[in-house]
Write an enzyme that holds these catalytic residues in place. Sequence first.
Site: not given
Length: 331
Positions: A15, A95
């Site tokens: 991301t 993540t």
Amino acid sequence: MRKKANIVVIGTGGTIAGRGETASNTSAYACSVLTIDRILAAIPEVSSLANLRAEQLMQTGSENFNNEHLLKIGKRVSEVLKDNDVDGVIVTHGTDTIEETAYFLHLTLKSVKPVVVVGSMRPPSAMSSDASLNLYDAIAVAIAPASRGKGTLVVANNEIHTARDVMKTNSFKLEAFRSPYGALGYVAEGEPRYYRMPSRDHTVLTEWSIDRIEILPKVDIVYAYGALGEEVIGTVASEANGLIYAGTGNGNVAEHIVGPLVAATRQGLHVVRASRTGNGVVIRNGTQPDDDYGWIVVDDQAPQKARILLMLAMLSNPDKRCALQAAFYRY
Ligand code: GLU
């Protein structure tokens, strides 16, 4: 004035390298599209902290990371750390599985130089994105002499976590990363402040060096629930060398699963009892007679990180179950 540190930033996607159609796309966006050069160019403030060199090692979401990805990242970080001019390394990472890669590095790198793995929950294009500040903070941590010798660190949301303990505990909030015993410290105004130390062995104190690992044994995770079919155990046993059983509560195993699990253990599968709660310790010989069955318990480690540790422990001791158990109490 102190000389600026030389930091290498290795991009792998996620991301932090994502882009949404509009600034309000905080959760729906394309991942792994911005190069590491572009990510850094958007944060001019970082050049005052360190001399940065960027490298694009991969460009993919961390949900795809398999053992080959782990080895590729580990070997590259190790190579970069050997350069005497390099003071620290940052890995930008999705993540989803940041905790597994970070833990793998924590156990296999042979250096006291700071290694920081960092990602973001919102892409740089989103309102209130955490991407720039997380990366800025990661650089601040990587250049700090106080970060040396602490193993691999994960920086997120102004906190510094040890790779051993940190877990992603929320699917979309900025405050997603938690360590069960708390963070090691904070980053405030570009200054790391440490309050605690990692207590288990890591990096230079472990028995593994990434430079000598070419392949990792296959370890799978089975997530427990009462209706789990016993055939699942046989399927895993036919392919894998190890199995993390993410049991209910204190690593509990449903009655109909005990037999197949014991049979697979007798045929050579290493079985580790963990807890799907993701917190707390699993007590050896507590709810199950682990000594009789030849099972191992996880201590307090989460199933996904127990998988990393078991793969490594099996490299040193493919057959000795007491040595595998000892690894869970040592690392
Ligand atoms: N697919 C992403 C990943 O690489 C999503 C999560 C993130 O980076 O925040 O894990």
